[in-house]
Design an enzyme around this catalytic site. Sequence first.
Site, PDB file in Angstrom:
ATOM      1  N   GLY A  11       0.762  -1.065   0.111  1.00  0.00           N
ATOM      2  CA  GLY A  11       0.005  -0.088  -0.222  1.00  0.00           C
ATOM      3  C   GLY A  11       1.050   1.665  -0.139  1.00  0.00           C
ATOM      4  O   GLY A  11       1.467   1.641   0.874  1.00  0.00           O
ATOM      5  N   HIS A 177      -9.919  -1.751  18.076  1.00  0.00           N
ATOM      6  CA  HIS A 177      -9.441  -0.773  17.996  1.00  0.00           C
ATOM      7  C   HIS A 177     -10.607  -0.233  17.064  1.00  0.00           C
ATOM      8  O   HIS A 177     -10.483  -0.212  15.820  1.00  0.00           O
ATOM      9  CB  HIS A 177      -8.450  -0.857  16.697  1.00  0.00           C
ATOM     10  CG  HIS A 177      -7.719   0.179  16.491  1.00  0.00           C
ATOM     11  ND1 HIS A 177      -7.118   1.612  17.295  1.00  0.00           N
ATOM     12  CD2 HIS A 177      -7.846   1.042  14.367  1.00  0.00           C
ATOM     13  CE1 HIS A 177      -6.555   2.687  16.639  1.00  0.00           C
ATOM     14  NE2 HIS A 177      -6.607   2.153  15.532  1.00  0.00           N
TER      15      HIS A 177
END
EC number: 1.1.1.37
Length: 314
Positions: A11, A177
């Site tokens: 990425g 998270h």
Amino acid sequence: MKKNPKISLIGSGNIGGTLAHLISLRELGDIVLFDVAEGVPQGKALDLMQASTIAGSDIKITGTNDYKDIEGSDAIIITAGLPRKPGMSRDDLISINTGIMKNVAENVKKYAPDAFVIVITNPLDVMVYVMLKASGLPHNQVIGMAGVLDSSRFNLFLAEEFKVSVSNVNSTVLGGHGDAMVPLARYSTISGIPIPDLIKMGLSSNENIEKIIDRTRNGGGDIVALLKTGSAYYAPAASAIEMLEAYLKDKRQMLTCAAYLQGEYGVHDLYVGVPIIIGKEGVIKVVELQLTKEEKTLFDKSVEGVKTLIETIQ
């Protein structure tokens, strides 16, 4: 001449580019910057190499669209996926990013099965779980970037509240998270003094700390709302670098990360944010904190949220 570690970044967006820049400045290893978008990783690699010369770094940065170039990587950091946009929760991304993560996992397994893997892609706790299951890598080699970032936000807000240097603050955030994360004031200190003791000294109040805890939970969403076209990238990248460095340099550093649990905290076969020790073997140990009944209730609620998301992809 000692060979540099090979670090592949899957990425090449904002986080990937920032990661590459930080790795280069710290000279942690040679970098492979991968992306499916043609020209993007190659262009960023050129730009970053030219920036590195100014800093005097001889780190090599290669941009590519071919997974074969990650072959033999010592460490891999994965940011590939759709970023959050205003009005989206981390969980809204689950369907699209699950497909992306499975593809990444297959290529990691094929070309770099011995790599230490750090996942950043959201929804984090689900994506790191997908990476583990789809790649078949040992669980001590696969972790998610969560608690380091959440704790950094908690640290900042506590430093502002107590008007001290952030270097004096050490905080702990457990759980998934997401919005149900569990910042633990009882396990957070200013120069070694627990937050509850500082409250008793009159230096803050329970009400103010609760506001800070809420602000920590919403820290990522606040940035998304302001940016409008993306999500945080400087702090997530810096957080992943701390984890990467602990592994590459065998620092045996205790950091809160999304780790695979096998009975710790009463959790089985899930990734959840907990303190772990990271060294050259990857995850060396999961550290189990003693939680109060109230803290355990909040933690269990956060875990249930992760379980629910996992069920949607099975």
